[in-house]
Motif scaffolding. Sequence first.
Motif, PDB file in Angstrom:
ATOM      1  N   PRO A  54      -0.739  -5.506   2.164  1.00 40.79           N
ATOM      2  CA  PRO A  54      -1.222  -4.116   2.148  1.00 40.79           C
ATOM      3  C   PRO A  54      -1.206  -3.507   3.555  1.00 40.79           C
ATOM      4  CG  PRO A  54      -3.066  -5.637   2.002  1.00 40.79           C
ATOM      5  CD  PRO A  54      -1.825  -6.481   1.931  1.00 40.79           C
ATOM      6  N   TYR A  55      -1.231  -2.174   3.616  1.00 42.51           N
ATOM      7  CA  TYR A  55      -1.206  -1.459   4.894  1.00 42.51           C
ATOM      8  C   TYR A  55      -1.790  -0.071   4.679  1.00 42.51           C
ATOM      9  CZ  TYR A  55       2.938   0.360   2.572  1.00 42.51           C
ATOM     10  OH  TYR A  55       3.785   0.914   1.646  1.00 42.51           O
ATOM     11  N   GLN A  79       6.692  -4.929   0.959  1.00 41.42           N
ATOM     12  CA  GLN A  79       5.538  -4.750   0.071  1.00 41.42           C
ATOM     13  C   GLN A  79       4.845  -6.083  -0.236  1.00 41.42           C
ATOM     14  OE1 GLN A  79       4.608  -1.573  -0.816  1.00 41.42           O
ATOM     15  NE2 GLN A  79       6.307  -0.880   0.453  1.00 41.42           N
ATOM     16  N   CYS A 135       5.391  -5.529   5.478  1.00 39.80           N
ATOM     17  CA  CYS A 135       4.950  -4.247   4.906  1.00 39.80           C
ATOM     18  C   CYS A 135       6.113  -3.567   4.180  1.00 39.80           C
ATOM     19  CB  CYS A 135       4.408  -3.327   6.002  1.00 39.80           C
ATOM     20  SG  CYS A 135       2.866  -3.873   6.775  1.00 39.80           S
ATOM     21  N   LYS A 172      -1.569  -1.412  10.400  1.00 36.64           N
ATOM     22  CA  LYS A 172      -1.957  -2.693   9.826  1.00 36.64           C
ATOM     23  C   LYS A 172      -2.986  -3.352  10.733  1.00 36.64           C
ATOM     24  CE  LYS A 172      -2.188  -6.283   7.237  1.00 36.64           C
ATOM     25  NZ  LYS A 172      -2.905  -6.197   5.960  1.00 36.64           N
TER      26      LYS A 172
END
Length: 655
Positions: A378-379, A375, A372, A335
């Motif tokens: 984003p990653y 959810q 993350c 990330k």
Amino acid sequence: MISVDDLTVEFGVKPLFHNASFVVNRRDRIALVGKNGAGKSTLLKIIAGMQKPTGGRVSVPVDTTIGYLPQVMKITDQTTVREEARKAFSNTTTLGEKVKTLQVALEKRTDYESDEYMELVERFTAAQDRYQMMGAETYEAEIERTLVGLGFERTDFERPTLEFSGGWRMRIELAKILLQRPDILLLDEPTNHLDIESIQWLEQFLAQSSSAVILVSHDRAFINNVTNRTIEITCGQIVDYRVRYDEFVTLRAERREQQLRAYENQQREIAEMKDFIERFRYKPTKAVQVQSRIKQLAKIVPIEIDEVDRSTMHLKFPPCLRSGDYPVICDGVEKAYGDHVVFSGVDMTIKRGEKVAFVGKNGEGKTTLVKCIMQQIPYEGQLKIGHNVQIGYFAQNQAQLLDEQLSVRDTIDRVARGEIRMRINDILGAFMFGGEEADKKVKVLSGGERSRLAMIQLLLEPVNLLILDEPTNHLDMLSKDVLKEAIKAFDGTAIIVSHDREFLDGLVTKVFEFGGGKVREHIGGIYDFLQHHHIESLNQLGQQTTNTPQKANSPNKTCNPSPNSANKSNTSYEERKQQQRLVKKAEKKVAECEKNIERMENRLAELDSILCTPEGAADVTLITEYTTTKKLLDQEVERWEEISTELENLKNQIT
């Protein structure tokens, strides 16, 4: 140093405390304890001179300085971190300017034999001597040591304080108070915004400090490591125990037993007096004795008993569906925000039923990885949530999602299911919402009360993966014990982001350390991790401060490790990591073998029952399948034994 005499504080009908008296001596380390609302923060404010008592007085010597850190403060500074910390030395900087002014005045004078010149020299010498005694040469280094100890990077020193969150700005205020070196430190929940490393640094600082300390904290390990005396506010009284907190808990239990016995004896005596009065009230021959009993009854002072301890109550999670074997699997997760990489190359596998901790300095990515997993952001890389996983998430903003128009009791009643609804009052009481508190509207609750209410909501939801982000910040020790026992008894998986060592102790079996853009796995409990991490953090701190001169009195004084020792440490870590990978592979092979064995055993049982019938006994195909399956089963059992032995050897090498 400080004398508190007959202190009385009243808010409404019932006083917070009445005729409280105690003395604070030099080098005292006092833990101020009591239930929420008992008056701990109020007492600190009165000692600090920020609030007036209803009665009594607090005597503070004229030359005694007090440093006070409240739980919440309004901060309006407009400077950099370094400039704000430098305000702690305002007297020193003012004197430094005076020394410079006198020095300039001396350089301009040429009447070296005059009385005025000699007087100016004396004034300059006295000011310079005092300036040196106040630490003129070392206060900049002291500022750096303190800020680094509280978790700031050196790159943060020139950043405006407005860029930092409220928790980090509270750290700046704490740094200013510590740098002032007051005679008495009054600290109200100082660890709420600190990570584990910063708490350890603060413990060492207070241990070396010559200041007296009075602190309020729900971090049991912290107060045990710092304090040597415990003052409890209970039933409107001050009870002074000259022991550490753990010993206080034992003595308090003994004291309550004595109170119970005395209370029972008093109630028996009162009952006997009332019975005598009712029996002989109308007999003239007993009039004198009756009046005597009535007077005695009026003089009796009721014995109060300390609040009942509810820590034996056990809160259980409602039943939930079984999740897959691996609720969370991370493979090369990364990330980044622009050029800033929060973490990269995260390889993590969390098994069903595991209780794991995410620890590390603030800003290293603990909450980011949680988001993350949820959810929410984003990653890069692969992050797999296992089959049938139901997540319960407690975040820092969880309290903001509550319906403000509901009462506390109605909020919980809406999520409680089954038999747990019969125990709503007990649950609310354990989390400090007993009695009339349960009827309060959510909109009038403080931030801490809302967080506790949100925590109760989460505990009642049917989930099998529990993610808690700093769950203990607003909980007292009783409520933390209830929460801890609930998580220990929880059948599912738990990820806990916390800096509370006492809470994590005995709860987690694996620790994931966040730092330097990486996430490292440590097998074992939190104190196993701390013992190992303390050595690593000293080496890292030494490398970070290679170009910074260290003073002899620095609480963070370290030596730089040699290249050989660093290489050795890295090699041993890589070897351990490789062994852990081999263990995981062996575990998967064992599980695969066990599934194959179970499948073949079931098939053999089916074939055996069929072959026992006349029709099946004549079927050549079934007989051949039985013989082949039996042979494959024997081979699989041998393979299972070999892999199991290999797995046991690998685990022994790690331990």
